[in-house]
Design an enzyme around this catalytic site. Structure first.
Site, PDB file in Angstrom:
ATOM      1  N   GLN A  17       0.770  -1.231   0.000  1.00 30.77           N
ATOM      2  CA  GLN A  17       0.000   0.000   0.000  1.00 30.77           C
ATOM      3  C   GLN A  17       0.809   1.294   0.000  1.00 30.77           C
ATOM      4  OE1 GLN A  17      -3.459   2.273   2.659  1.00 30.77           O
ATOM      5  NE2 GLN A  17      -3.042   0.133   3.051  1.00 30.77           N
ATOM      6  N   GLU A 139       0.730  -0.864   8.693  1.00 30.01           N
ATOM      7  CA  GLU A 139      -0.114   0.299   8.943  1.00 30.01           C
ATOM      8  C   GLU A 139      -0.317   0.594  10.418  1.00 30.01           C
ATOM      9  OE1 GLU A 139      -2.475   3.443   8.941  1.00 30.01           O
ATOM     10  OE2 GLU A 139      -1.805   2.654   7.010  1.00 30.01           O
ATOM     11  N   ASP A 168       0.248   3.923   5.943  1.00 29.89           N
ATOM     12  CA  ASP A 168       0.616   3.502   4.592  1.00 29.89           C
ATOM     13  C   ASP A 168       0.332   4.590   3.561  1.00 29.89           C
ATOM     14  OD1 ASP A 168       1.772   0.914   4.679  1.00 29.89           O
ATOM     15  OD2 ASP A 168      -0.166   0.049   5.154  1.00 29.89           O
ATOM     16  N   GLY A 247      -8.939  21.331  18.986  1.00 33.19           N
ATOM     17  CA  GLY A 247      -8.505  22.638  18.528  1.00 33.19           C
ATOM     18  C   GLY A 247      -9.173  23.757  19.300  1.00 33.19           C
ATOM     19  N   GLY A 248      -9.038  24.960  18.796  1.00 35.36           N
ATOM     20  CA  GLY A 248      -9.571  26.123  19.487  1.00 35.36           C
ATOM     21  C   GLY A 248     -11.075  26.271  19.399  1.00 35.36           C
TER      22      GLY A 248
END
Length: 425
Positions: A17, A139, A168, A247-248
């Site tokens: 892959q 993977e 991968d 996040g913010g």
């Protein structure tokens, strides 16, 4: 309009892959990708996860579009001659063999440079230099070693890997950028170079916000994580945070109407500060617009669980698409949880070329992903994957300029094995 990488020849020694993802992307952009495979066997994924007996698997076909296949026994003296002619003729050699395998084939960087100073040698490895550099990686190993698994899942559960193939396919995308960069550098210097991409490094690059949070922990708790509002102390490492946005702008996956019987009846909802007032009106909490405990993003952080519980009470009254329509009218960031079945049937994705139907001579029609990168002046098209060794004679004749007598001699030597033909031909 010409293809962006038209004229570039890629010698593809990749399998499974990570490498095939890289070379397929280059092929989509117009590079001539020559996939070198073992006679009689080929890429191992041709036979893995087969859903139709004696037919190339979807695992193989969906990673090897737009390529040509040549079968070659590199241990056969005549096959070795052909291999070195390919090295001299091509621009890039891409490989994702186990550590040391390329050198055992005689393809050391020094010999490649001597044969073709313009050659770019691009390699996928599991780990970079260090204690693990000789380890074999797949993977999920890359996801674990690159920091993804330790930060995925819920904090009271075990680490989790993600369904996105960031180890991968993610590394293949990184390697493709490295190759294109090296090709650009070669236009200035005339010389090739080595391009190395470790799967651990690629995963970490995609997890950089979690490394950011690791450093923020030195200065106090991560207030946008759910556990802050629950009063749960933070440890010394970035925790798993469930479906928090990380996040913010706080976000969560919320239930929608029908969730009891539909495992994908959910919506991702972000409480962006700029649209807080319409959010309050929609969910029936107009008082939160002025309440000091909810009026500002900072004030809301200790109350996120309460806020999202209230929002979910609203989303559960609507199916995910109806909720999307209502929220989008106010520019409230949200998105439905789409199943693979829904994605496969999405007409807009088909129209844009993100989902493509391909016709294969032995498999028939199937769906695959198209090029996710759109260039306005360099169109991409998806053509089917090659049968094993399908283009062997063609490559020997047109790329390496062997005569028909030489091709017959090479074939007779056993260097290329049996070439698979299309039945109609």
């Amino acid at each position: 309009m010409s293809k962006a990488l038209e004229g570039v020849k890629i010698l593809d020694f990749t399998h499974v892959q990570s490498g095939p993802t890289c070379t397929q992307l280059l092929a989509w952009f117009g590079a001539d990708v020559i996939k070198v495979e073992r006679p009689g066997a080929g890429d191992a994924t041709r036979g893995q996860l087969q859903d139709v007996p004696d037919v190339d698997s979807l695992y193989f076909t969906m990673l090897n579009h737009n390529k040509r296949s040549i079968t070659l026994d590199s241990k056969n003296p005549r096959g070795k001659d052909v291999l070195w002619r390919l090295v001299k003729e091509c621009d890039v050699l891409v490989e994702n063999f186990a550590p040391g395998a390329l050198a055992r084939m005689g393809l050391t960087w020094e010999k490649i440079q001597e044969a073709n100073p313009r050659m770019i040698l691009a390699s996928v490895k599991g780990f970079g230099p260090g204690r693990y550099e000789d380890c074999k990686v797949y993977e999920n190993v890359a996801q674990c070693a690159g920091g993804s698994a330790s930060t995925t899942g819920f904090r009271d559960g075990i680490p989790m890997v993600t369904g996105a193939q960031i180890g991968d396919s993610g590394t293949g995308l990184h390697l493709a950028l490295g190759i294109v960069t090296a090709l650009f550098h070669r236009t200035q210097t005339g010389l090739g170079q080595k391009v190395d991409c470790a799967m651990q490094d690629g995963v970490l690059n995609l997890c950089r916000v979690k490394l950011r949070d690791q450093q923020r922990l030195d200065h106090g708790p991560l207030k946008e994580y759910s556990q802050f509002g629950e009063g749960v102390p933070f440890g010394d490492a970035t925790p798993r945070a469930g479906n928090d946005s990380g996040g913010g702008q706080p976000g969560r996956i919320l239930k929608c109407k029908g969730w009891e019987h539909d495992p994908n009846a959910y919506l991702y909802f972000i409480t962006q500060g700029a649209v807080w007032e319409p959010i309050c009106d929609i969910i029936g909490e107009p008082g939160w617009k002025t309440d000091p405990a909810y009026a500002t993003p900072k004030a809301r952080l200790p109350h996120l669980n309460e806020i999202f519980t209230r929002i979910e009470a609203w989303t559960m009254k609507h199916d995910k698409f109806a909720a999307m329509d209502i929220l989008n009218a106010y520019d409230i960031p949200c998105g439905p949880i789409l199943s693979m079945k829904e994605i496969a049937a999405d007409e807009s994705l088909r129209k844009s070329g993100t989902i493509v139907e391909v016709d294969h001579p032995t498999r028939g029609k199937y769906l695959t992903v198209g090029n996710p990168i759109k260039l306005s002046a360099s169109p991409s098209e998806v053509t089917r994957s090659p049968l094993l060794g399908e283009h062997t004679d063609e490559i020997l004749r047109d790329v390496l300029r062997y005569t028909e007598d030489e091709i017959a001699e090479i074939s007779g030597s056993g260097a290329i094995g049996t070439v698979q033909k299309i039945a109609a031909e």
